[in-house]
Design an enzyme around this catalytic site. Sequence first.
Site, PDB file in Angstrom:
ATOM      1  N   ASP A 189       0.820  -1.209   0.000  1.00  0.00           N
ATOM      2  CA  ASP A 189       0.000   0.000   0.000  1.00  0.00           C
ATOM      3  C   ASP A 189       0.856   1.263   0.000  1.00  0.00           C
ATOM      4  OD1 ASP A 189       0.928  -0.466   2.584  1.00  0.00           O
ATOM      5  OD2 ASP A 189      -1.050  -0.847   3.420  1.00  0.00           O
TER       6      ASP A 189
ATOM      7  N   GLU B 143      -9.720  -1.840   5.471  1.00  0.00           N
ATOM      8  CA  GLU B 143     -10.349  -1.598   6.761  1.00  0.00           C
ATOM      9  C   GLU B 143     -11.568  -2.513   6.930  1.00  0.00           C
ATOM     10  OE1 GLU B 143      -8.837   0.163   8.817  1.00  0.00           O
ATOM     11  OE2 GLU B 143      -8.321   2.182   8.149  1.00  0.00           O
TER      12      GLU B 143
ATOM     13  N   ASP C  88      -7.525  -3.229  14.270  1.00  0.00           N
ATOM     14  CA  ASP C  88      -8.899  -3.599  13.895  1.00  0.00           C
ATOM     15  C   ASP C  88      -8.907  -4.757  12.887  1.00  0.00           C
ATOM     16  OD1 ASP C  88      -7.930  -2.389  11.626  1.00  0.00           O
ATOM     17  OD2 ASP C  88      -9.396  -0.764  11.580  1.00  0.00           O
TER      18      ASP C  88
ATOM     19  N   HIS D 222      -7.212  -5.015  10.044  1.00  0.00           N
ATOM     20  CA  HIS D 222      -7.042  -4.729   8.611  1.00  0.00           C
ATOM     21  C   HIS D 222      -5.722  -5.291   8.081  1.00  0.00           C
ATOM     22  CE1 HIS D 222      -5.184  -0.698   9.940  1.00  0.00           C
ATOM     23  NE2 HIS D 222      -4.266  -1.162   9.123  1.00  0.00           N
TER      24      HIS D 222
HETATM   25  C1  GLP Z   1      -0.742   0.237   8.502  1.00  0.00           C
HETATM   26  C2  GLP Z   1      -0.437  -0.544   7.213  1.00  0.00           C
HETATM   27  C3  GLP Z   1      -0.636  -2.025   7.399  1.00  0.00           C
HETATM   28  C4  GLP Z   1       0.067  -2.488   8.663  1.00  0.00           C
HETATM   29  C5  GLP Z   1      -0.537  -1.788   9.846  1.00  0.00           C
HETATM   30  C6  GLP Z   1       0.058  -2.238  11.178  1.00  0.00           C
HETATM   31  O1  GLP Z   1      -2.066   0.565   8.632  1.00  0.00           O
HETATM   32  N1  GLP Z   1      -1.219  -0.111   6.116  1.00  0.00           N
HETATM   33  O2  GLP Z   1      -0.119  -2.708   6.263  1.00  0.00           O
HETATM   34  O3  GLP Z   1      -0.059  -3.886   8.793  1.00  0.00           O
HETATM   35  O4  GLP Z   1      -0.308  -0.407   9.693  1.00  0.00           O
HETATM   36  O5  GLP Z   1       1.244  -1.574  11.435  1.00  0.00           O
HETATM   37  P1  GLP Z   1       2.230  -1.923  12.604  1.00  0.00           P
HETATM   38  O6  GLP Z   1       3.002  -3.107  12.151  1.00  0.00           O
HETATM   39  O7  GLP Z   1       3.082  -0.698  12.744  1.00  0.00           O
HETATM   40  O8  GLP Z   1       1.419  -2.198  13.814  1.00  0.00           O
END
Ligand code: GLP
Length: 263
Positions: free
Chosen positions: A70, A147, A140, A142
């Site tokens: 993303d 989402e 959540d 995702h």
């Molecule tokens: C963002 C990204 C996700 C990622 C999530 C969790 O929202 N778009 O791809 O998995 O954060 O991030 P973290 O690993 O920092 O908890």
Amino acid sequence: MRVIIQDNYEKMCLWAARYIAGKIRSHAEERPFVLGLPTGSSPIGVYRELIRMNRAGELSFANVVTFNMDEYLGLPHEHDQSYWYFMHDNFFNHLVDMKPENIHILDGMAEDPEAECRSYEGKIAACGGIDLFLGGIGVDGHIAFNEPFTSLSSRTGVRSLTTDTRIVNSRFFGGDPEKVPEQALSVGVGTVTDAREVLILISGHNKARALAATVEGGVSQRWTCSALQLHNGAIIACDEEACGELTVDTYKYFLDIERGERL
Ligand code: GLP
């Protein structure tokens, strides 16, 4: 679904890095190994270990093609919170033989974002599909920026971020949720589950509900990660802290059948 439980974040990352390295090394086909990649805090330790292996001459990326999950809409490459910047700063710039032309990241500045997303799907298909998609997970549930209530068969497209996600991600934007872009380009849940294997990292107390929903809940668009239950090659690598909401039976079951994987 496999669930690999490790003592802590470091061991979870070590296990995941070794698993990915093993897959890259044993890739026998002539076409490159196609690796899907995430950003976030979760994969940092995995990237660190893959870089170590690469610089020690233990693992080559010369025949690896990558596709990132993303990118924020409206952030240019040079913005220090763009995922392009994150990936180069935390991973690609440190590899000795990664070919820049093999790196694919959605362009957050594309004039026509929807066309950019369609073209991304085309590029993945042209490479023969993704062999292994590494991912993280939001609190959540995702995956990528899919989402809650995103279709479980969704493809790459423009996504609106929930207020919750903007608040969580504001830690990278000086603590101000208003500075977090409202939209992102993201691979779909279906794009992730089309990969031959999916490896999701889940670490820490704040991900405990998401882990339980991924493993024990029903398949539901409320928790987009739950789509992995229908995937024949899904692996969750997690740490003890993230297991707090699993039932004791589930926890013991995976510790038992995966006991050979404990580092
Ligand atoms: C963002 C990204 C996700 C990622 C999530 C969790 O929202 N778009 O791809 O998995 O954060 O991030 P973290 O690993 O920092 O908890």
